[in-house]
Design a protein around this motif. Structure first.
Motif, PDB file in Angstrom:
ATOM      1  N   ILE A 178      18.873 103.413  99.311  1.00  0.00           N
ATOM      2  CA  ILE A 178      20.046 102.677  99.079  1.00  0.00           C
ATOM      3  C   ILE A 178      21.032 103.661  98.571  1.00  0.00           C
ATOM      4  CG2 ILE A 178      21.458 101.075  97.641  1.00  0.00           C
ATOM      5  CD1 ILE A 178      18.846  99.383  97.905  1.00  0.00           C
ATOM      6  N   GLU A 179      20.659 104.646  97.723  1.00  0.00           N
ATOM      7  CA  GLU A 179      21.708 105.539  97.077  1.00  0.00           C
ATOM      8  C   GLU A 179      21.949 106.715  98.494  1.00  0.00           C
ATOM      9  OE1 GLU A 179      20.453 105.508  92.516  1.00  0.00           O
ATOM     10  OE2 GLU A 179      19.506 107.057  93.735  1.00  0.00           O
ATOM     11  N   GLY A 180      20.791 107.197  99.075  1.00  0.00           N
ATOM     12  CA  GLY A 180      21.111 107.922  99.975  1.00  0.00           C
ATOM     13  C   GLY A 180      22.079 107.511 101.204  1.00  0.00           C
ATOM     14  N   ALA A 181      22.207 106.322 101.473  1.00  0.00           N
ATOM     15  CA  ALA A 181      23.216 105.763 102.102  1.00  0.00           C
ATOM     16  C   ALA A 181      24.528 105.468 101.406  1.00  0.00           C
ATOM     17  CB  ALA A 181      22.769 104.374 103.022  1.00  0.00           C
ATOM     18  N   GLY A 182      24.524 105.793 100.416  1.00  0.00           N
ATOM     19  CA  GLY A 182      25.944 105.581  99.582  1.00  0.00           C
ATOM     20  C   GLY A 182      26.174 104.428  98.572  1.00  0.00           C
ATOM     21  N   GLY A 183      24.810 103.520  98.403  1.00  0.00           N
ATOM     22  CA  GLY A 183      24.727 102.261  97.800  1.00  0.00           C
ATOM     23  C   GLY A 183      24.566 102.562  96.347  1.00  0.00           C
ATOM     24  N   VAL A 184      24.512 101.549  95.729  1.00  0.00           N
ATOM     25  CA  VAL A 184      24.253 101.363  94.130  1.00  0.00           C
ATOM     26  C   VAL A 184      23.026 100.766  94.035  1.00  0.00           C
ATOM     27  CG1 VAL A 184      24.686 100.757  91.822  1.00  0.00           C
ATOM     28  CG2 VAL A 184      26.517 101.674  93.489  1.00  0.00           C
ATOM     29  N   ALA A 185      21.919 101.409  93.329  1.00  0.00           N
ATOM     30  CA  ALA A 185      20.495 100.656  93.043  1.00  0.00           C
ATOM     31  C   ALA A 185      19.891 100.976  91.851  1.00  0.00           C
ATOM     32  CB  ALA A 185      19.620 100.617  94.322  1.00  0.00           C
TER      33      ALA A 185
ATOM     34  N   PHE B 224      21.370  93.981 101.433  1.00  0.00           N
ATOM     35  CA  PHE B 224      22.531  93.634 100.657  1.00  0.00           C
ATOM     36  C   PHE B 224      23.461  94.731 100.259  1.00  0.00           C
ATOM     37  CE2 PHE B 224      19.867  89.704  99.519  1.00  0.00           C
ATOM     38  CZ  PHE B 224      21.094  88.892  99.322  1.00  0.00           C
ATOM     39  N   ALA B 225      22.601  95.870 100.019  1.00  0.00           N
ATOM     40  CA  ALA B 225      23.349  97.170  99.673  1.00  0.00           C
ATOM     41  C   ALA B 225      24.496  97.543 100.774  1.00  0.00           C
ATOM     42  CB  ALA B 225      22.422  98.193  99.223  1.00  0.00           C
ATOM     43  N   ALA B 226      23.902  97.556 101.987  1.00  0.00           N
ATOM     44  CA  ALA B 226      24.942  97.760 103.087  1.00  0.00           C
ATOM     45  C   ALA B 226      26.082  96.888 103.094  1.00  0.00           C
ATOM     46  CB  ALA B 226      24.064  97.638 104.612  1.00  0.00           C
ATOM     47  N   GLN B 227      25.976  95.628 102.615  1.00  0.00           N
ATOM     48  CA  GLN B 227      27.192  94.770 102.522  1.00  0.00           C
ATOM     49  C   GLN B 227      27.814  94.922 100.936  1.00  0.00           C
ATOM     50  OE1 GLN B 227      28.541  92.672 104.980  1.00  0.00           O
ATOM     51  NE2 GLN B 227      26.955  93.621 106.529  1.00  0.00           N
ATOM     52  N   GLY B 228      27.472  96.127 100.448  1.00  0.00           N
ATOM     53  CA  GLY B 228      28.209  96.379  99.229  1.00  0.00           C
ATOM     54  C   GLY B 228      28.006  95.974  97.932  1.00  0.00           C
ATOM     55  N   ALA B 229      26.581  95.041  97.881  1.00  0.00           N
ATOM     56  CA  ALA B 229      26.062  94.873  97.045  1.00  0.00           C
ATOM     57  C   ALA B 229      25.562  96.000  95.999  1.00  0.00           C
ATOM     58  CB  ALA B 229      24.943  93.616  97.042  1.00  0.00           C
ATOM     59  N   ARG B 230      25.546  95.782  94.657  1.00  0.00           N
ATOM     60  CA  ARG B 230      24.662  96.584  93.649  1.00  0.00           C
ATOM     61  C   ARG B 230      23.351  95.858  93.489  1.00  0.00           C
ATOM     62  NH1 ARG B 230      29.203  96.894  89.088  1.00  0.00           N
ATOM     63  NH2 ARG B 230      29.537  94.772  89.874  1.00  0.00           N
ATOM     64  N   VAL B 231      22.275  96.573  93.618  1.00  0.00           N
ATOM     65  CA  VAL B 231      20.755  95.928  93.846  1.00  0.00           C
ATOM     66  C   VAL B 231      19.957  96.393  92.880  1.00  0.00           C
ATOM     67  CG1 VAL B 231      18.912  95.600  95.450  1.00  0.00           C
ATOM     68  CG2 VAL B 231      21.186  95.761  96.441  1.00  0.00           C
ATOM     69  N   LEU B 232      19.406  95.378  92.205  1.00  0.00           N
ATOM     70  CA  LEU B 232      18.333  95.680  91.265  1.00  0.00           C
ATOM     71  C   LEU B 232      16.993  95.306  91.918  1.00  0.00           C
ATOM     72  CD1 LEU B 232      15.936  94.652  89.369  1.00  0.00           C
ATOM     73  CD2 LEU B 232      17.462  96.259  88.372  1.00  0.00           C
ATOM     74  N   ALA B 233      16.279  96.299  92.128  1.00  0.00           N
ATOM     75  CA  ALA B 233      15.083  96.149  93.062  1.00  0.00           C
ATOM     76  C   ALA B 233      13.839  96.198  92.153  1.00  0.00           C
ATOM     77  CB  ALA B 233      14.682  97.207  93.980  1.00  0.00           C
ATOM     78  N   ALA B 234      13.150  94.968  92.065  1.00  0.00           N
ATOM     79  CA  ALA B 234      12.038  94.884  91.170  1.00  0.00           C
ATOM     80  C   ALA B 234      10.673  94.652  91.890  1.00  0.00           C
ATOM     81  CB  ALA B 234      12.005  93.258  90.478  1.00  0.00           C
ATOM     82  N   ASP B 235       9.745  95.456  91.568  1.00  0.00           N
ATOM     83  CA  ASP B 235       8.510  95.269  92.458  1.00  0.00           C
ATOM     84  C   ASP B 235       7.228  96.016  91.305  1.00  0.00           C
ATOM     85  OD1 ASP B 235       7.849  95.477  95.536  1.00  0.00           O
ATOM     86  OD2 ASP B 235       6.372  95.956  94.174  1.00  0.00           O
TER      87      ASP B 235
END
Length: 253
Positions: free
Chosen positions: A51-58, A27-38
């Motif tokens: 995700i952040e290392g690849a330039g995304g937002v999480a 999802f992040a690679a496709q431009g989404a801002r992702v909330l990772a719950a675990d």
């Protein structure tokens, strides 16, 4: 990162490993801002860093999604951080001990149902008002081959995944006029970190016998994630209430 989910807010549960991690990264690679719950803090933090290392937002939220307070934190964090929740992926789940019904303890039953079915119910209920206010959204649940048959797991897991299938279909019918779509994938054997703690001499595993065989190849988590992204995407805009087997044809046998 830019793509088909550019700017959208996505919640993925069980995002610390396996299918959930693969979905969060995709999802992040496709431009989404992702909330990772675990429930696993390290796993959740690791996927956020990836995700952040690849330039995304999480963002990450750690906790047991069977608890209402954790569910509330997940939704509040996503809304505060992203301003919206466009996609919810209810993926977190646990296996049972392959126990036949007469051997299922209260603890096994309650834990499996709480994680696999109650948690998706709680999170979906919490997210729906935001999707409805926004005019729509997409929910993708992770069901299982065990949600399609009675010979792929023990009584508790089988009941929980049949429940996920029913929850998905009910959502699809109840909210289609409000623009909310609900679908599910039904994975077959997939290379994840889930371990089945089963007594092979117990009645359940013995009764399943040769029926408990993945008749297709073992999938990679990324293959399951690809199906999740498709169902959440605009390309699936008229697909609602579907339970999609991703199992190399096991369900067709």
């Amino acid at each position: 990162m830019a793509g088909q989910f550019d700017g959208r807010g996505v919640i993925v549960t069980g995002a610390g490993s396996g299918i959930g991690r693969a979905a969060a990264v995709a999802f992040a690679a496709q431009g989404a801002r992702v909330l990772a719950a675990d429930i696993d803090a390290k796993g959740a933090d690791d996927v956020v860093r990836e995700i952040e290392g690849a330039g995304g937002v999480a963002l990450a939220v750690v906790g047991d999604l069977g608890e209402q307070s954790v569910v509330d934190e997940v939704v509040r964090t996503a809304v505060d951080g992203f301003g919206r929740v466009d996609v919810l992926v209810n993926n977190a789940g646990i296996m049972d001990r392959m126990s036949a019904l007469a051997d299922v303890t209260d603890a096994e039953w309650e834990r499996v149902l709480r994680v696999n079915l109650t948690a998706p119910f709680l999170l979906t209920r919490a997210v729906l008002p935001h999707m409805l206010a926004a005019g729509g959204g997409a929910i993708v649940n992770t069901a299982s081959e065990a949600g399609l048959r009675g010979s792929a797991a023990g009584a508790a897991y089988t009941a929980s995944k049949h429940g996920v299938v029913g929850l998905t279909k009910s959502l699809a019918v109840m909210y289609r006029k409000q623009g909310v779509r609900a679908n599910a994938i039904a994975p077959g054997g997939t290379a994840t970190g889930i371990v089945v703690d089963a007594d092979q001499a117990a009645h359940g595993p013995a009764a399943l016998g040769p029926h408990f065989v993945n008749l297709g190849r073992i999938a990679r988590p990324e293959e399951q994630a690809a199906a999740i992204l498709f169902l959440a995407s605009d390309a699936a805009s008229d697909i609602n209430g579907v339970v999609l087997p991703v199992d190399d044809g096991w369900s067709a046998v």
